[in-house]
Design a protein around this motif. Structure first.
Motif, PDB file in Angstrom:
ATOM      1  N   ARG A 183       0.834  -1.204   0.000  1.00 29.46           N
ATOM      2  CA  ARG A 183       0.000   0.000   0.000  1.00 29.46           C
ATOM      3  C   ARG A 183       0.869   1.254   0.000  1.00 29.46           C
ATOM      4  NH1 ARG A 183      -2.337  -3.953   3.046  1.00 29.46           N
ATOM      5  NH2 ARG A 183      -1.044  -3.461   4.848  1.00 29.46           N
ATOM      6  N   GLU A 184       0.271   2.346  -0.481  1.00 23.74           N
ATOM      7  CA  GLU A 184       0.976   3.624  -0.498  1.00 23.74           C
ATOM      8  C   GLU A 184       1.223   4.114   0.928  1.00 23.74           C
ATOM      9  OE1 GLU A 184       0.521   8.070  -2.421  1.00 23.74           O
ATOM     10  OE2 GLU A 184      -0.969   6.547  -2.854  1.00 23.74           O
ATOM     11  N   HIS A 185       2.401   4.650   1.172  1.00 22.98           N
ATOM     12  CA  HIS A 185       2.681   5.165   2.517  1.00 22.98           C
ATOM     13  C   HIS A 185       2.023   6.532   2.699  1.00 22.98           C
ATOM     14  CE1 HIS A 185       5.779   7.988   1.085  1.00 22.98           C
ATOM     15  NE2 HIS A 185       5.738   8.516   2.309  1.00 22.98           N
ATOM     16  N   THR A 186       1.518   6.755   3.895  1.00 23.57           N
ATOM     17  CA  THR A 186       0.891   8.032   4.226  1.00 23.57           C
ATOM     18  C   THR A 186       1.467   8.596   5.524  1.00 23.57           C
ATOM     19  OG1 THR A 186      -0.882   6.876   5.388  1.00 23.57           O
ATOM     20  CG2 THR A 186      -1.286   7.477   3.083  1.00 23.57           C
ATOM     21  N   ARG A 187       2.358   7.843   6.148  1.00 25.18           N
ATOM     22  CA  ARG A 187       2.942   8.234   7.434  1.00 25.18           C
ATOM     23  C   ARG A 187       4.412   7.852   7.467  1.00 25.18           C
ATOM     24  NH1 ARG A 187      -1.808   8.418  10.530  1.00 25.18           N
ATOM     25  NH2 ARG A 187      -3.489   7.522   9.339  1.00 25.18           N
ATOM     26  N   LEU A 188       5.121   8.423   8.433  1.00 25.11           N
ATOM     27  CA  LEU A 188       6.509   8.063   8.694  1.00 25.11           C
ATOM     28  C   LEU A 188       6.622   7.665  10.165  1.00 25.11           C
ATOM     29  CD1 LEU A 188       8.343  11.020   6.919  1.00 25.11           C
ATOM     30  CD2 LEU A 188       7.990   8.714   6.025  1.00 25.11           C
ATOM     31  N   CYS A 189       7.517   6.739  10.465  1.00 24.48           N
ATOM     32  CA  CYS A 189       7.719   6.316  11.850  1.00 24.48           C
ATOM     33  C   CYS A 189       8.268   7.479  12.664  1.00 24.48           C
ATOM     34  CB  CYS A 189       8.677   5.126  11.901  1.00 24.48           C
ATOM     35  SG  CYS A 189       9.028   4.558  13.588  1.00 24.48           S
ATOM     36  N   ASP A 190       7.611   7.768  13.784  1.00 21.88           N
ATOM     37  CA  ASP A 190       7.977   8.882  14.649  1.00 21.88           C
ATOM     38  C   ASP A 190       8.877   8.475  15.815  1.00 21.88           C
ATOM     39  OD1 ASP A 190       6.442  10.860  13.266  1.00 21.88           O
ATOM     40  OD2 ASP A 190       4.642  10.009  14.158  1.00 21.88           O
ATOM     41  N   TYR A 191       9.370   7.249  15.821  1.00 20.17           N
ATOM     42  CA  TYR A 191      10.226   6.790  16.915  1.00 20.17           C
ATOM     43  C   TYR A 191      11.523   7.599  16.935  1.00 20.17           C
ATOM     44  CZ  TYR A 191      12.691   3.636  20.059  1.00 20.17           C
ATOM     45  OH  TYR A 191      13.378   3.108  21.119  1.00 20.17           O
ATOM     46  N   ALA A 192      11.847   8.196  18.077  1.00 15.51           N
ATOM     47  CA  ALA A 192      13.045   9.027  18.206  1.00 15.51           C
ATOM     48  C   ALA A 192      14.299   8.163  18.187  1.00 15.51           C
ATOM     49  CB  ALA A 192      12.984   9.832  19.492  1.00 15.51           C
ATOM     50  N   THR A 193      15.236   8.524  17.312  1.00 15.29           N
ATOM     51  CA  THR A 193      16.498   7.786  17.215  1.00 15.29           C
ATOM     52  C   THR A 193      17.681   8.603  17.702  1.00 15.29           C
ATOM     53  OG1 THR A 193      16.785   8.493  14.918  1.00 15.29           O
ATOM     54  CG2 THR A 193      15.686   6.372  15.287  1.00 15.29           C
ATOM     55  N   GLY A 194      17.485   9.899  17.922  1.00 13.92           N
ATOM     56  CA  GLY A 194      18.568  10.745  18.416  1.00 13.92           C
ATOM     57  C   GLY A 194      18.180  12.208  18.374  1.00 13.92           C
ATOM     58  N   THR A 195      19.040  13.047  18.939  1.00 16.33           N
ATOM     59  CA  THR A 195      18.827  14.485  18.917  1.00 16.33           C
ATOM     60  C   THR A 195      20.141  15.181  18.628  1.00 16.33           C
ATOM     61  OG1 THR A 195      19.227  14.710  21.277  1.00 16.33           O
ATOM     62  CG2 THR A 195      16.937  14.436  20.598  1.00 16.33           C
ATOM     63  N   GLY A 196      20.053  16.425  18.232  1.00 12.16           N
ATOM     64  CA  GLY A 196      21.249  17.208  17.982  1.00 12.16           C
ATOM     65  C   GLY A 196      20.904  18.654  17.741  1.00 12.16           C
ATOM     66  N   ILE A 197      21.838  19.544  17.999  1.00 12.24           N
ATOM     67  CA  ILE A 197      21.632  20.966  17.741  1.00 12.24           C
ATOM     68  C   ILE A 197      21.803  21.201  16.251  1.00 12.24           C
ATOM     69  CG2 ILE A 197      22.523  23.285  18.155  1.00 12.24           C
ATOM     70  CD1 ILE A 197      23.363  22.313  20.943  1.00 12.24           C
ATOM     71  N   ILE A 198      20.859  21.905  15.633  1.00 11.88           N
ATOM     72  CA  ILE A 198      20.906  22.056  14.182  1.00 11.88           C
ATOM     73  C   ILE A 198      21.277  23.458  13.715  1.00 11.88           C
ATOM     74  CG2 ILE A 198      19.322  20.180  13.694  1.00 11.88           C
ATOM     75  CD1 ILE A 198      17.160  22.357  13.233  1.00 11.88           C
ATOM     76  N   THR A 199      21.174  24.462  14.575  1.00  6.54           N
ATOM     77  CA  THR A 199      21.527  25.817  14.147  1.00  6.54           C
ATOM     78  C   THR A 199      22.411  26.469  15.193  1.00  6.54           C
ATOM     79  OG1 THR A 199      19.530  26.730  15.137  1.00  6.54           O
ATOM     80  CG2 THR A 199      19.396  26.147  12.823  1.00  6.54           C
ATOM     81  N   SER A 200      23.374  27.230  14.753  1.00  5.07           N
ATOM     82  CA  SER A 200      24.293  27.883  15.684  1.00  5.07           C
ATOM     83  C   SER A 200      23.761  29.209  16.191  1.00  5.07           C
ATOM     84  CB  SER A 200      25.645  28.094  15.023  1.00  5.07           C
ATOM     85  OG  SER A 200      25.498  28.909  13.876  1.00  5.07           O
ATOM     86  N   PHE A 201      22.793  29.806  15.479  1.00  5.12           N
ATOM     87  CA  PHE A 201      22.311  31.122  15.891  1.00  5.12           C
ATOM     88  C   PHE A 201      21.158  31.085  16.875  1.00  5.12           C
ATOM     89  CE2 PHE A 201      20.299  30.036  11.898  1.00  5.12           C
ATOM     90  CZ  PHE A 201      18.966  30.276  12.125  1.00  5.12           C
ATOM     91  N   ASP A 202      20.359  30.017  16.904  1.00  6.43           N
ATOM     92  CA  ASP A 202      19.273  29.963  17.887  1.00  6.43           C
ATOM     93  C   ASP A 202      19.225  28.633  18.636  1.00  6.43           C
ATOM     94  OD1 ASP A 202      18.293  28.318  15.903  1.00  6.43           O
ATOM     95  OD2 ASP A 202      16.464  29.464  15.563  1.00  6.43           O
ATOM     96  N   PHE A 203      20.179  27.768  18.389  1.00 10.10           N
ATOM     97  CA  PHE A 203      20.337  26.506  19.104  1.00 10.10           C
ATOM     98  C   PHE A 203      19.056  25.680  19.208  1.00 10.10           C
ATOM     99  CE2 PHE A 203      23.767  29.214  20.606  1.00 10.10           C
ATOM    100  CZ  PHE A 203      24.855  28.391  20.334  1.00 10.10           C
TER     101      PHE A 203
END
Length: 73
Positions: free
Chosen positions: A13-33
């Motif tokens: 079947r066509e996908h309509t969702r993505l798995c939301d299970y957290a696999t990690g975190t990280g800071i993505i921007t240096s100006f607003d953290f």
């Protein structure tokens, strides 16, 4: 239907969702953290997705992982 839009669990079947299970975190921007939570993002159809709560679905593999942690199987 091309293979890129199919559910990665059933491949039928066509996908309509993505798995939301957290696999990690990280800071993505240096100006607003802002912190970004990385998620599994496995493509899921509504039949294969395990619905936890509004706007949160996970793949069957991660559902089993959570079950084992909760019940220490």
């Amino acid at each position: 239907m091309n293979g890129t839009s199919l559910c990665e669990v059933c491949n039928e079947r066509e996908h309509t969702r993505l798995c939301d299970y957290a696999t990690g975190t990280g800071i993505i921007t240096s100006f607003d953290f802002k912190e970004l939570t990385e998620t599994c993002d496995k493509k899921l159809c509504t039949t294969c997705a395990v619905h936890l709560w509004d706007d949160c679905d996970i793949c069957p593999d991660h559902a089993e992982h959570i079950k084992k942690k909760l019940f220490r199987e």
